[in-house]
Design an enzyme around this catalytic site. Structure first.
Site, PDB file in Angstrom:
ATOM      1  N   LYS A  95       0.869  -1.184   0.000  1.00  0.00           N
ATOM      2  CA  LYS A  95       0.000   0.000   0.000  1.00  0.00           C
ATOM      3  C   LYS A  95       0.902   1.228   0.000  1.00  0.00           C
ATOM      4  O   LYS A  95       1.734   1.393   0.885  1.00  0.00           O
ATOM      5  CB  LYS A  95      -0.905  -0.013   1.229  1.00  0.00           C
ATOM      6  CG  LYS A  95      -1.783   1.237   1.327  1.00  0.00           C
ATOM      7  CD  LYS A  95      -2.792   1.112   2.456  1.00  0.00           C
ATOM      8  CE  LYS A  95      -3.657   2.342   2.580  1.00  0.00           C
ATOM      9  NZ  LYS A  95      -4.679   2.190   3.631  1.00  0.00           N
ATOM     10  N   LYS A 142      -2.131  -1.456  -3.864  1.00  0.00           N
ATOM     11  CA  LYS A 142      -2.999  -0.274  -3.778  1.00  0.00           C
ATOM     12  C   LYS A 142      -2.169   0.992  -3.816  1.00  0.00           C
ATOM     13  O   LYS A 142      -1.169   1.049  -3.096  1.00  0.00           O
ATOM     14  CB  LYS A 142      -3.774  -0.363  -2.464  1.00  0.00           C
ATOM     15  CG  LYS A 142      -4.670   0.813  -2.187  1.00  0.00           C
ATOM     16  CD  LYS A 142      -5.359   0.604  -0.874  1.00  0.00           C
ATOM     17  CE  LYS A 142      -6.040   1.883  -0.453  1.00  0.00           C
ATOM     18  NZ  LYS A 142      -6.455   1.847   0.927  1.00  0.00           N
TER      19      LYS A 142
HETATM   20  N1  LIG Z   1      -8.055   1.335   3.359  1.00  0.00           N
HETATM   21  C1  LIG Z   1      -8.907   1.645   2.290  1.00  0.00           C
HETATM   22  C2  LIG Z   1      -8.519   2.891   1.594  1.00  0.00           C
HETATM   23  O1  LIG Z   1      -7.668   3.597   2.074  1.00  0.00           O
HETATM   24  C3  LIG Z   1      -9.204   3.213   0.304  1.00  0.00           C
HETATM   25  C4  LIG Z   1      -8.566   4.335  -0.414  1.00  0.00           C
HETATM   26  C5  LIG Z   1      -9.360   4.936  -1.539  1.00  0.00           C
HETATM   27  O2  LIG Z   1     -10.329   4.386  -2.075  1.00  0.00           O
HETATM   28  O3  LIG Z   1      -8.951   6.035  -1.911  1.00  0.00           O
END
Ligand SMILES: NCC(=O)CCC(=O)O
Ligand SMILES: [Mg+2]
Length: 335
Positions: free
Chosen positions: A205, A259
């Site tokens: 992440k 992510k």
């Molecule tokens: N832990 C989940 C997220 O941080 C989602 C981030 C996003 O959709 O911008």
């Protein structure tokens, strides 16, 4: 009489030949995308009959638990296998230590139970991190200097995970990026008898500028001081993502996540090549907003942009993708 084999070259060889008709393109498609590939993130808020549109995420709303249940049924009917839930915690339930995360009656747990009652066949993925519960918007506990401390945070994340599992969560998804949390959570789940509760680790992440609308959605944008660079990854790093993935797998993760999504497809492809395990990507809020904004500006056809970006995840090696476009895309594909 023997005929010498001659390798084909233009004009005998024409790669456009198989592209000449729709049936042939369909027959030769290397990848397919469908509702079964989607995990749909949903934002839960207090009350009943409440829908709160999120202005930086056009087309996405926070829903009270009854609305979440209605969305869950729509998802199930469209063939989407799994939801991801995120709570918009009321200000008076936030604290320095995020202890609302441990409350068995918090918004998340109520939403999980309501979905399991009404639509037991859809999977529920729950996010593990403290940012929806802290007054400072960081994912963990702070020391006096404001540093997010690792080991004490992991202790709270264990409690948060067990709380979600007890409410009925199917996949625990730690998004906090603390070291050692996957192993600690796995051990606690085993000890509590949650042998079939999966862990999908947010393994790689990144500290990204694409999370802005999400922070609006869970109400942490105004609260967050500073950034998350001392725990989330540096966008400059690729090899380090492979180390993160290797550790989370060794600690017992069932699947891993990268992510954000599109800007990090190189990482998805490297992870898939290196480990050949189930890899997911999160097409995050800023990516969603970018697609919506470009379509609204007339830069491209919205539906085509949505389906092309989702296909890119499959091509890169994803087993599935978390996307705010899930229901829309599923309905497009279902026709
Ligand atoms: N832990 C989940 C997220 O941080 C989602 C981030 C996003 O959709 O911008
Ligand atoms: Mg890690």
């Amino acid at each position: 009489m023997s005929r010498a084999f001659q390798s084909a070259a233009y004009p005998a060889l024409r790669l456009r030949r198989t592209r000449a008709s729709a049936w042939s393109r369909s027959l030769h498609a290397e990848h397919r995308i469908g509702p079964q590939d989607f995990i749909w993130p949903l934002f839960v808020t207090e009350g009943s009959g409440v829908e709160e549109p999120i202005s930086s995420l056009p087309g996405v709303s926070r829903w009270s638990v009854d609305g979440i249940v209605a969305r869950a049924k729509e998802a199930r009917d469209a063939g989407i296998p799994c939801l991801a839930l995120f709570p918009n915690t009321q200000a008076d339930r936030r604290s320095d230590d995020g202890k609302e995360a441990l409350n068995p009656d918090n918004l998340m747990c109520r939403a999980i139970r309501a979905i399991k009652d009404a639509a037991p066949d859809i999977g529920i993925l729950t996010d593990v991190a403290l940012d929806p519960y802290t007054v400072h918007g960081q994912d963990g506990l702070l020391d006096d200097s404001g540093y997010v401390v690792n080991d004490a945070t992991v202790e709270v994340l264990i409690g948060q995970s067990l709380n979600q599992a007890a409410a009925g969560a199917d996949i625990i998804a730690p998004s906090d990026m603390m070291d050692g949390r996957v192993g600690a959570i796995r051990a606690a789940l085993e000890q509590d008898g949650h042998h079939n509760v999966q862990i999908m680790a947010y393994a790689a992440k990144y500290a990204s500028a694409f999370y802005g609308p999400f922070r609006d959605a869970v109400g942490s944008r105004g609260l967050l001081k500073g950034d998350k660079k001392n725990y989330q990854m540096d966008p400059a790093n690729g090899a380090e993502a492979l180390r993160e993935v290797a550790l989370d797998l060794a600690e017992g993760a069932d699947s891993v996540m990268v992510k954000p999504g599109l800007p990090y497809l190189d990482i998805v492809a490297r992870v898939k090549d290196a480990f050949d395990v189930p890899v997911f990507a999160y097409q995050v809020s800023g990516e969603y907003a970018m697609i919506e904004a470009s379509a609204a500006a007339g830069a491209g056809d919205r539906d085509a942009l949505v389906l092309e970006t989702l296909m890119a995840f499959k091509r890169a090696g994803c087993s599935g993708v978390l996307t705010y476009h899930a229901l829309h895309a599923a309905r497009l594909i279902n026709g």
